[in-house]
Design an enzyme around this catalytic site. Structure first.
Site, short mmCIF file in Angstrom:
data_model
loop_
_atom_site.label_atom_id
_atom_site.label_comp_id
_atom_site.label_asym_id
_atom_site.label_seq_id
_atom_site.Cartn_x
_atom_site.Cartn_y
_atom_site.Cartn_z
N CYS A 80 1.33 -9.63 -19.49
CA CYS A 80 1.84 -9.07 -18.24
C CYS A 80 2.78 -10.05 -17.52
O CYS A 80 3.88 -10.28 -18.01
CB CYS A 80 0.69 -8.60 -17.37
SG CYS A 80 1.19 -7.31 -16.22
N HIS A 179 -3.21 -6.16 -20.68
CA HIS A 179 -4.19 -7.23 -20.43
C HIS A 179 -5.35 -7.17 -21.43
O HIS A 179 -6.40 -6.61 -21.09
CB HIS A 179 -4.78 -7.07 -19.03
CG HIS A 179 -3.84 -7.34 -17.92
ND1 HIS A 179 -3.76 -8.56 -17.29
CD2 HIS A 179 -2.92 -6.55 -17.32
CE1 HIS A 179 -2.84 -8.51 -16.34
NE2 HIS A 179 -2.32 -7.30 -16.34
N GLU A 181 -7.42 -9.33 -22.12
CA GLU A 181 -8.55 -10.19 -21.72
C GLU A 181 -9.61 -9.42 -20.95
O GLU A 181 -10.70 -9.92 -20.76
CB GLU A 181 -8.04 -11.39 -20.90
CG GLU A 181 -7.57 -11.10 -19.48
CD GLU A 181 -6.19 -10.46 -19.39
OE1 GLU A 181 -5.58 -10.16 -20.44
OE2 GLU A 181 -5.73 -10.25 -18.25
N1 GLN Z 1 4.10 -7.13 -11.48
C1 GLN Z 1 3.71 -8.46 -11.85
C2 GLN Z 1 4.91 -9.39 -11.93
O1 GLN Z 1 6.03 -9.02 -11.76
C3 GLN Z 1 2.95 -8.47 -13.14
C4 GLN Z 1 1.63 -7.78 -12.95
C5 GLN Z 1 0.52 -8.36 -13.76
O2 GLN Z 1 0.60 -9.43 -14.32
N2 GLN Z 1 -0.59 -7.65 -13.77
O3 GLN Z 1 4.73 -10.53 -12.17
#
Ligand code: GLN
Length: 202
Positions: A80, A179, A181
């Site tokens: 992410c 994610h 994890e």
């Molecule tokens: N929207 C977040 C960003 O731009 C990422 C979201 C996340 O890691 N769950 O960093």
């Protein structure tokens, strides 16, 4: 010898990544300061907020040393916001936001839009055997474009984001929009540990 894998511990799902790495057989340590990069065989960049992580990396003085280690070939897995940090190019960045880079891809932040800000989907991920992976997306990025060296490992299937790339690998760098994890499915961490082992043996 057991592989030592760090988890960038400035923000995000640090504990969950540490637990998943340990379950996969690694020695896992939180990393905040530059000297904590010493002796690592790999590093995980967790989710969170990439803008905040960028700022905190600078504050802790860990950003440039980490960038160097990545350039030298330290294996890394970004989930992410961590995916955003590994991208060479980012769309919809915050003012002044920079990435560590390493993967020849263009990533769009918060790409799925408001209606589908957070969702779950079963995904087929290249290199992961057995059942599809339950992928949890939280204000996730997607990958808009990849260079020739980048292997696409998973795409969204169906819905408004059909076909969007959400998992990639380039050499020793692995990144997912989702994610792994938080689902208790250790297969993505195990795949990353394989990369770490490969790099050590190389
Ligand atoms: N929207 C977040 C960003 O731009 C990422 C979201 C996340 O890691 N769950 O960093």
């Amino acid at each position: 010898m057991t592989e030592v894998v760090g988890v960038l511990a400035l923000q995000g799902d640090v504990r969950e990544h540490l637990a998943a790495l340990r379950a996969a057989g690694a020695e896992a340590r939180p990393v905040r300061r530059p000297e904590e990069l010493d002796g690592l065989d790999g590093i995980v960049l967790p989710g969170g907020e990439s803008t905040t992580m960028d700022k905190l990396m600078r504050t802790f003085g860990v950003r440039d040393p980490l960038r160097e280690r990545l350039a030298e070939g330290l294996p890394a897995f970004g989930s992410c916001a961590g995916m955003i940090l590994l991208a060479d190019r980012v769309l919809d960045v915050a003012p002044g936001q920079e990435t560590l880079g390493g993967i020849d891809m263009t990533v769009r932040r918060n790409a799925f839009g408001r209606q589908v800000e957070s969702f779950e989907e079963d995904l087929k991920v290249e290199g992961v055997q057995g059942e599809p992976v339950r992928a949890v997306f939280i204000r996730a990025p997607w990958v808009e474009a990849v260079g020739d060296e980048v292997e696409v490992l998973a795409r969204v299937e169906g819905g408004p984001a059909d076909g969007r790339i959400v998992a990639v690998r380039q050499g020793r760098l692995l990144a997912t929009s989702f994610h792994p994890e938080i689902t208790g499915d250790g297969r993505i961490h195990a795949a990353f540990l394989d990369l770490v082992r490969e790099a050590r043996g190389a």
